[in-house]
Scaffold this active site. Sequence first.
Site, short mmCIF file in Angstrom:
data_model
loop_
_atom_site.label_atom_id
_atom_site.label_comp_id
_atom_site.label_asym_id
_atom_site.label_seq_id
_atom_site.Cartn_x
_atom_site.Cartn_y
_atom_site.Cartn_z
CG HIS A 272 -1.75 1.16 1.19
ND1 HIS A 272 -2.28 1.68 2.48
CD2 HIS A 272 -2.33 2.02 0.37
CE1 HIS A 272 -2.93 2.64 2.17
NE2 HIS A 272 -3.06 2.80 0.93
CG ASP B 105 6.91 8.03 -23.55
OD1 ASP B 105 8.06 7.95 -23.25
OD2 ASP B 105 6.22 9.18 -23.39
NE ARG C 9 11.71 17.30 -20.22
CZ ARG C 9 12.95 17.21 -20.33
NH1 ARG C 9 13.60 15.99 -20.32
NH2 ARG C 9 13.50 18.36 -20.61
CE1 TYR D 226 6.07 16.21 -22.05
CE2 TYR D 226 5.39 16.38 -24.50
CZ TYR D 226 5.89 16.87 -23.56
OH TYR D 226 7.01 17.88 -23.86
N GLY D 227 3.32 10.01 -22.82
CA GLY D 227 2.56 8.88 -22.24
C GLY D 227 3.30 8.28 -21.09
#
Length: 328
Positions: free
Chosen positions: A22, A30, A109, A131-132
Amino acid sequence: MLKGLEPLLTPELLYALAQMGHGDTIALVDRNFPAYTVNDRVIRLDGTDVVSAGRAVLGLLPLDTFVPAPIARMEVVGDADIEPPVQTEFLATAGQSAGRRVAVESLERHAFYLRARAAFAVVITGEDRPYGCFLLTKGVLPEFSPERARREIFGAAAEAAQLLGWSAYDAGRHGAAQRYFVQGLRLAREAEDPVLGGRLLSNLSHQANYLGRYTEALQLARAAQSAAAGRAPATVSALFLAMEARALASAGESRACADVLHRAEQEFDRRDPAKDPAWIGYFDAFELAGKQRIVSATWGSRARRRHRLPRRLTRHSRRRGRARSSAW
């Protein structure tokens, strides 16, 4: 190979998901992401895109409900407010998996890189769209409850009845469609889900309006609001109010229609997407404006412009701009 598992879930990835506790996070990124630079534990899924990988992972991984946002996305450099299509698709998949709209945190980023350093693992996919990149925080499995299971079963059955109702509606079998919607309403009551019940009443209002039964449509739209009173999030309330406005417009009640649409706008303006069920995700500002335009056209065709539509309605519709086409 094991039965019942998504083939994308490799043994290495399954082991990592099982080891996580947890509050641990896992990064799905990407192909451009510097995975080996930021983390020592890298799992490769080169043959798939990040949305498919996310669907497979979220089929097993419970998202944390102890934190404000269990998902983080990487911001577009130079414009933090842009949400690229790859992110829209991934977050829609996450909402479907969770059965609700999931809150999302946006990270610059380099801030994303820092968080990825502390992740339990980084899963690098073959996603070629930039940006995946996402961080998922693991939650806990709820304690098994027979009563909760019963409600979930009835809720799923109500959703299935609704789907059958719309299929019959689209085929022009309105008697069957009404029976499916009514059966779905009974199932929603057994599921103790007043918001789903309101949704089914709203469907019945839509059908009654289409069939020219405007008084019935108005009664059903108001019943939807009463059924979900105190439980429906603001976005859902706005939808139910818009359905009432459509019935009022069809009945020629222009002033009452404008008043109800104004209330719908007020509800929509105080919405909190994190509280919305997944199914209401399509209802955005453009959708509301579209419904206002449909109401305006309905009233205009009835009255043949014998009466001027109240200024509040036309002004707001212009301000919202062009809407996407959608089914009522």
